[in-house]
Scaffold this motif. Structure first.
Motif, PDB file in Angstrom:
ATOM      1  N   LEU A 165      -5.172   7.540  12.408  1.00  8.91           N
ATOM      2  CA  LEU A 165      -5.583   7.974  11.075  1.00  8.91           C
ATOM      3  C   LEU A 165      -5.883   9.470  11.147  1.00  8.91           C
ATOM      4  O   LEU A 165      -6.818   9.881  11.836  1.00  8.91           O
ATOM      5  N   TRP A 166      -5.077  10.253  10.440  1.00  9.58           N
ATOM      6  CA  TRP A 166      -5.235  11.703  10.438  1.00  9.58           C
ATOM      7  C   TRP A 166      -6.288  12.115   9.421  1.00  9.58           C
ATOM      8  O   TRP A 166      -6.382  11.540   8.334  1.00  9.58           O
ATOM      9  N   TYR A 214      -8.958  10.490   4.865  1.00 11.20           N
ATOM     10  CA  TYR A 214      -8.006  10.229   5.938  1.00 11.20           C
ATOM     11  C   TYR A 214      -6.887   9.333   5.450  1.00 11.20           C
ATOM     12  O   TYR A 214      -7.019   8.608   4.472  1.00 11.20           O
ATOM     13  N   THR A 215      -5.787   9.401   6.155  1.00 11.30           N
ATOM     14  CA  THR A 215      -4.630   8.527   5.937  1.00 11.30           C
ATOM     15  C   THR A 215      -3.905   8.423   7.259  1.00 11.30           C
ATOM     16  O   THR A 215      -3.855   9.391   8.011  1.00 11.30           O
ATOM     17  N   GLY A 216      -3.317   7.253   7.507  1.00 13.91           N
ATOM     18  CA  GLY A 216      -2.541   7.154   8.726  1.00 13.91           C
ATOM     19  C   GLY A 216      -2.196   5.737   9.104  1.00 13.91           C
ATOM     20  O   GLY A 216      -2.224   4.824   8.277  1.00 13.91           O
ATOM     21  N   LEU A 217      -1.883   5.601  10.372  1.00 23.46           N
ATOM     22  CA  LEU A 217      -1.357   4.354  10.926  1.00 23.46           C
ATOM     23  C   LEU A 217      -2.268   3.860  12.040  1.00 23.46           C
ATOM     24  O   LEU A 217      -2.755   4.655  12.846  1.00 23.46           O
ATOM     25  N   GLY A 252      -3.188   2.939   6.240  1.00 25.57           N
ATOM     26  CA  GLY A 252      -4.435   2.902   5.489  1.00 25.57           C
ATOM     27  C   GLY A 252      -4.861   4.286   5.046  1.00 25.57           C
ATOM     28  O   GLY A 252      -4.327   5.301   5.514  1.00 25.57           O
ATOM     29  N   TRP A 253      -5.835   4.324   4.144  1.00 23.30           N
ATOM     30  CA  TRP A 253      -6.333   5.583   3.584  1.00 23.30           C
ATOM     31  C   TRP A 253      -7.725   5.374   3.045  1.00 23.30           C
ATOM     32  O   TRP A 253      -8.136   4.267   2.730  1.00 23.30           O
ATOM     33  N   ARG A 254      -8.448   6.455   2.969  1.00 27.34           N
ATOM     34  CA  ARG A 254      -9.754   6.485   2.311  1.00 27.34           C
ATOM     35  C   ARG A 254      -9.996   7.937   1.907  1.00 27.34           C
ATOM     36  O   ARG A 254      -9.887   8.836   2.741  1.00 27.34           O
ATOM     37  N   LEU A 255     -10.305   8.146   0.657  1.00 36.17           N
ATOM     38  CA  LEU A 255     -10.540   9.492   0.145  1.00 36.17           C
ATOM     39  C   LEU A 255     -11.909   9.604  -0.491  1.00 36.17           C
ATOM     40  O   LEU A 255     -12.411   8.633  -1.082  1.00 36.17           O
ATOM     41  N   ALA A 256     -12.501  10.798  -0.378  1.00 38.47           N
ATOM     42  CA  ALA A 256     -13.766  11.067  -1.056  1.00 38.47           C
ATOM     43  C   ALA A 256     -13.549  10.947  -2.570  1.00 38.47           C
ATOM     44  O   ALA A 256     -12.492  11.284  -3.095  1.00 38.47           O
ATOM     45  N   ARG A 257     -14.555  10.468  -3.252  1.00 38.39           N
ATOM     46  CA  ARG A 257     -14.433  10.132  -4.669  1.00 38.39           C
ATOM     47  C   ARG A 257     -13.932  11.286  -5.535  1.00 38.39           C
ATOM     48  O   ARG A 257     -13.145  11.086  -6.449  1.00 38.39           O
ATOM     49  N   GLU A 258     -14.366  12.501  -5.242  1.00 39.89           N
ATOM     50  CA  GLU A 258     -13.949  13.643  -6.078  1.00 39.89           C
ATOM     51  C   GLU A 258     -12.459  13.968  -5.948  1.00 39.89           C
ATOM     52  O   GLU A 258     -11.922  14.777  -6.705  1.00 39.89           O
ATOM     53  N   ILE A 296       5.904  -1.804   8.545  1.00 36.78           N
ATOM     54  CA  ILE A 296       4.520  -1.347   8.415  1.00 36.78           C
ATOM     55  C   ILE A 296       3.868  -2.222   7.354  1.00 36.78           C
ATOM     56  O   ILE A 296       4.475  -2.526   6.328  1.00 36.78           O
ATOM     57  N   VAL A 297       2.637  -2.634   7.622  1.00 33.66           N
ATOM     58  CA  VAL A 297       1.895  -3.463   6.681  1.00 33.66           C
ATOM     59  C   VAL A 297       0.702  -2.690   6.133  1.00 33.66           C
ATOM     60  O   VAL A 297       0.304  -1.653   6.689  1.00 33.66           O
ATOM     61  N   SER A 298       0.145  -3.208   5.056  1.00 29.98           N
ATOM     62  CA  SER A 298      -1.121  -2.721   4.528  1.00 29.98           C
ATOM     63  C   SER A 298      -1.818  -3.907   3.893  1.00 29.98           C
ATOM     64  O   SER A 298      -1.162  -4.813   3.374  1.00 29.98           O
ATOM     65  N   PHE A 299      -3.115  -3.912   3.953  1.00 28.38           N
ATOM     66  CA  PHE A 299      -3.862  -5.020   3.366  1.00 28.38           C
ATOM     67  C   PHE A 299      -5.190  -4.516   2.845  1.00 28.38           C
ATOM     68  O   PHE A 299      -5.711  -3.492   3.287  1.00 28.38           O
ATOM     69  N   THR A 300      -5.706  -5.238   1.877  1.00 32.94           N
ATOM     70  CA  THR A 300      -6.999  -4.914   1.284  1.00 32.94           C
ATOM     71  C   THR A 300      -7.531  -6.151   0.590  1.00 32.94           C
ATOM     72  O   THR A 300      -6.812  -7.138   0.420  1.00 32.94           O
ATOM     73  N   SER A 301      -8.769  -6.071   0.167  1.00 32.86           N
ATOM     74  CA  SER A 301      -9.341  -7.196  -0.566  1.00 32.86           C
ATOM     75  C   SER A 301      -8.571  -7.379  -1.884  1.00 32.86           C
ATOM     76  O   SER A 301      -8.037  -6.416  -2.451  1.00 32.86           O
ATOM     77  N   VAL A 302      -8.522  -8.615  -2.344  1.00 31.32           N
ATOM     78  CA  VAL A 302      -7.810  -8.941  -3.577  1.00 31.32           C
ATOM     79  C   VAL A 302      -8.310  -8.082  -4.737  1.00 31.32           C
ATOM     80  O   VAL A 302      -7.538  -7.685  -5.609  1.00 31.32           O
ATOM     81  N   SER A 303      -9.602  -7.758  -4.732  1.00 31.73           N
ATOM     82  CA  SER A 303     -10.195  -6.997  -5.840  1.00 31.73           C
ATOM     83  C   SER A 303      -9.881  -5.505  -5.811  1.00 31.73           C
ATOM     84  O   SER A 303     -10.121  -4.798  -6.790  1.00 31.73           O
ATOM     85  N   ASN A 304      -9.318  -4.986  -4.720  1.00 32.84           N
ATOM     86  CA  ASN A 304      -9.086  -3.540  -4.587  1.00 32.84           C
ATOM     87  C   ASN A 304      -7.769  -3.140  -5.253  1.00 32.84           C
ATOM     88  O   ASN A 304      -6.758  -2.899  -4.587  1.00 32.84           O
TER      89      ASN A 304
END
Length: 189
Positions: A65-66, A79-82, A98-104, A131-139
């Motif tokens: 994850l970079w 971040y985003t990456g493998l 996967g990825w995660r970004l600050a709200r702003e 390549i796969v990705s997964f998350t909660s059903v609600s996301n």
């Protein structure tokens, strides 16, 4: 394999983690809105430990994850990456995006742009077949990114996340996939 420490997209630099990323990363991981699809927020110490694990993934496997940085101002945005899926499931062993970004930084297309770049690295440089990705059903926001980069969901692949206790609201997960051929078709579209 020589670690892939840097990737670039039109607006983003995807780079190795630096010690000075910790304050912004810890603030992001302590934000209840950012973490709402994860089991809990993280303390500064937990965020520092996570950066250590992310660095270790690069050292061991050559990718990970970079840290995401906006080119225009050098600001850390997430971040985003493998990563290698670290639990047993019908679809593992597998590499996850996967990825995660600050709200702003939500709503600007950064997650899709960085994820598209990471997919290219996975298929072109790492030679992955899927390549796969997964998350909660609600996301729904993350599912929209998965769809935007050409990933597809077969409801038969959805699963209960084994690291969450029974009855946890985030336990039901969707699984999206993309293979090399599908990715090449999206390039030509």
């Amino acid at each position: 394999m020589e670690p892939i420490l840097k990737l670039e997209s039109a607006r983003l630099l995807m780079r190795q983690w630096r010690d000075d990323d910790l304050p912004a990363f810890a603030a992001m991981c302590a934000d209840p809105q950012v973490q709402r699809y994860f089991p809990a927020t993280l303390s500064r110490l937990e965020s520092a430990a996570l950066i250590g694990r992310l660095r270790g993934h690069f050292a061991e496997l050559g990718f990970g994850l970079w840290a995401l940085e906006r080119k225009v101002d050098g600001q850390f945005i997430g971040y985003t990456g493998l990563g290698v899926v670290d639990f047993e499931a019908p679809f593992s062993p597998a590499v996850e995006i996967g990825w995660r970004l600050a709200r702003e930084h939500w709503g600007y297309g950064y997650a899709s742009e960085a994820a598209w770049t990471a997919l290219g690295c996975g298929f072109e440089r790492l030679g992955l077949e899927q390549i796969v990705s997964f998350t909660s059903v609600s996301n729904q926001p993350s599912q929209k990114v998965m769809q935007a980069i050409g990933m597809q969901n077969d409801p038969a692949d959805n699963f209960e996340h084994p690291k969450l206790p029974d009855g946890h609201p985030l336990k039901p997960h969707v699984l999206y996939r993309i293979n090399r051929q599908q990715w090449l078709k999206t390039l030509q579209a």
